[in-house]
Write a protein that holds these residues in place. Sequence first.
Motif, PDB file in Angstrom:
ATOM      1  N   GLU A 187      41.676  44.578  30.101  1.00 12.04           N
ATOM      2  CA  GLU A 187      42.588  45.611  29.613  1.00 12.04           C
ATOM      3  C   GLU A 187      41.926  46.563  28.626  1.00 12.04           C
ATOM      4  O   GLU A 187      42.594  47.407  28.035  1.00 12.04           O
ATOM      5  CB  GLU A 187      43.814  44.948  28.960  1.00 12.04           C
ATOM      6  CG  GLU A 187      44.633  44.106  29.931  1.00 12.04           C
ATOM      7  CD  GLU A 187      45.829  43.451  29.265  1.00 12.04           C
ATOM      8  OE1 GLU A 187      46.099  43.786  28.082  1.00 12.04           O
ATOM      9  OE2 GLU A 187      46.481  42.618  29.899  1.00 12.04           O
TER      10      GLU A 187
ATOM     11  N   ARG B  90      43.214  37.132  35.642  1.00 11.66           N
ATOM     12  CA  ARG B  90      44.551  36.722  36.101  1.00 11.66           C
ATOM     13  C   ARG B  90      45.226  35.792  35.103  1.00 11.66           C
ATOM     14  O   ARG B  90      46.450  35.816  34.931  1.00 11.66           O
ATOM     15  CB  ARG B  90      44.447  36.032  37.464  1.00 11.66           C
ATOM     16  CG  ARG B  90      45.795  35.820  38.158  1.00 11.66           C
ATOM     17  CD  ARG B  90      45.701  34.827  39.282  1.00 11.66           C
ATOM     18  NE  ARG B  90      45.453  33.470  38.792  1.00 11.66           N
ATOM     19  CZ  ARG B  90      46.400  32.672  38.295  1.00 11.66           C
ATOM     20  NH1 ARG B  90      47.648  33.107  38.186  1.00 11.66           N
ATOM     21  NH2 ARG B  90      46.095  31.457  37.887  1.00 11.66           N
ATOM     22  N   ARG B  91      44.423  34.966  34.421  1.00 10.75           N
ATOM     23  CA  ARG B  91      44.981  34.036  33.437  1.00 10.75           C
ATOM     24  C   ARG B  91      45.363  34.717  32.135  1.00 10.75           C
ATOM     25  O   ARG B  91      45.830  34.070  31.206  1.00 10.75           O
ATOM     26  CB  ARG B  91      43.979  32.909  33.151  1.00 10.75           C
ATOM     27  CG  ARG B  91      43.764  31.960  34.314  1.00 10.75           C
ATOM     28  CD  ARG B  91      42.937  30.753  33.896  1.00 10.75           C
ATOM     29  NE  ARG B  91      42.717  29.831  34.997  1.00 10.75           N
ATOM     30  CZ  ARG B  91      42.185  28.617  34.876  1.00 10.75           C
ATOM     31  NH1 ARG B  91      41.800  28.190  33.657  1.00 10.75           N
ATOM     32  NH2 ARG B  91      42.018  27.840  35.924  1.00 10.75           N
ATOM     33  N   GLY B  92      45.131  36.004  32.034  1.00  6.39           N
ATOM     34  CA  GLY B  92      45.615  36.731  30.872  1.00  6.39           C
ATOM     35  C   GLY B  92      44.569  37.157  29.879  1.00  6.39           C
ATOM     36  O   GLY B  92      44.910  37.624  28.783  1.00  6.39           O
ATOM     37  N   CYS B  93      43.269  37.037  30.221  1.00 13.14           N
ATOM     38  CA  CYS B  93      42.235  37.511  29.305  1.00 13.14           C
ATOM     39  C   CYS B  93      42.239  39.029  29.302  1.00 13.14           C
ATOM     40  O   CYS B  93      42.014  39.669  30.335  1.00 13.14           O
ATOM     41  CB  CYS B  93      40.863  36.988  29.720  1.00 13.14           C
ATOM     42  SG  CYS B  93      39.546  37.615  28.680  1.00 13.14           S
ATOM     43  N   ALA B  94      42.493  39.616  28.145  1.00 10.77           N
ATOM     44  CA  ALA B  94      42.531  41.080  28.045  1.00 10.77           C
ATOM     45  C   ALA B  94      41.160  41.661  27.732  1.00 10.77           C
ATOM     46  O   ALA B  94      40.973  42.870  27.779  1.00 10.77           O
ATOM     47  CB  ALA B  94      43.537  41.489  26.968  1.00 10.77           C
TER      48      ALA B  94
ATOM     49  N   VAL C 299      39.874  31.674  28.280  1.00  7.37           N
ATOM     50  CA  VAL C 299      40.896  31.155  29.198  1.00  7.37           C
ATOM     51  C   VAL C 299      40.379  29.998  30.057  1.00  7.37           C
ATOM     52  O   VAL C 299      41.140  29.403  30.816  1.00  7.37           O
ATOM     53  CB  VAL C 299      41.429  32.281  30.106  1.00  7.37           C
ATOM     54  CG1 VAL C 299      42.221  33.290  29.287  1.00  7.37           C
ATOM     55  CG2 VAL C 299      40.293  32.981  30.855  1.00  7.37           C
TER      56      VAL C 299
END
Length: 367
Positions: A84, A343-347, A303
């Motif tokens: 991100e 996908r696991r949310g690591c920005a 993650v």
Amino acid sequence: MDLFDDLPEPKQPPVSAALPPTREEEEEEEEEEEESLKRKQEHREEDDEDRGEIKKVCKEGFQHSPHNVWVPVLRGYVAARRGERDEMQDAHVLQPDMSGFLSAPPRHASRVSYFAVFDGHGGARASQFAAEHLHQNLGKKFPSGKAENVDALIRKCLVDTFRQTDEDFLKKASSQKPAWKDGSTATCMLAVDDVVYVANLGDSRAVLCRTEAPGGGAGHRKWMTLALSKEHNPTIYEERMRIQRAGGTVRDGRVLGVLEVSRSIGDGQYKRCGVISTPNLKRCQLTANDRFIILACDGLFKVFSADEAVKFVLGVLQEEGSKEEEGQRYDAACQRLATEAVRRGCADNVTVILVSVGFDRSSSVSQ
């Protein structure tokens, strides 16, 4: 107080100490010493012949012999995801053959390889600079002489290379208007034949997957994860003490409440606070049971645990095993690992290097 009060006095001296040796006994001892010296000399001559044979085999390209090991074939695969973030601040280098960067061909090695991942912060300039210059500095400093103390020379070479790369970047950064404030972590893997040296700064990591057959037999193979790096952050006692001795402070787990790592390339404004560029060094002898090495920035390990990352790669390799060639399987595992981290949310930015380790008897050193 007598320190020997508790020791019992000897009842009588040993007979051998009380009687001087006879002439016959002295002659027998002299003969035994001469025979012993003769045997040692013969062994030394045999060892010299063996060492000469080893040097000959190395020079001819590490062909198989009882005196040497197979040189592993290392192949690197990389996957990079921006996450991100607005900017990709990571950088990486894959050099399976470093010969073109060495100032002189080393006499003690047949193949030198280099893989590295750099995680930038405050901008991408420090990571890009390290990716461009660190292996070039390493090639200039790499030892090319005799092999007696090669391990110590390589370790010194790595430390000196990190210091020079940091100094060169800081000099360039300070000459800019305004001065650059970029910094970067570094995890670099240098493979010299079948020996791996990992030098790292900051919180990027390197892990090795090693398998073993239960009981030494065939069948389902177990695996283990070996850490090849050490994280440097201000919450570690030794790191915090160094920072505080230099006049810096640690707040909220960060140097001066801002910088998350305690060692880095760049970060000129924090060097006076105890942030250094001296890498942690680890040495590992590769074996035929080694499968792969993962080099990755902290975006992956936010993650994934090290064991989870290794298990994920093994799962993909097994899943793809029946339908893809080895190179395609490793590339797929590398790509899917980086994608799964996002996908696991690591920005954060995520960069993964997967280095396959193979001991191919049909391979030549020139590969």
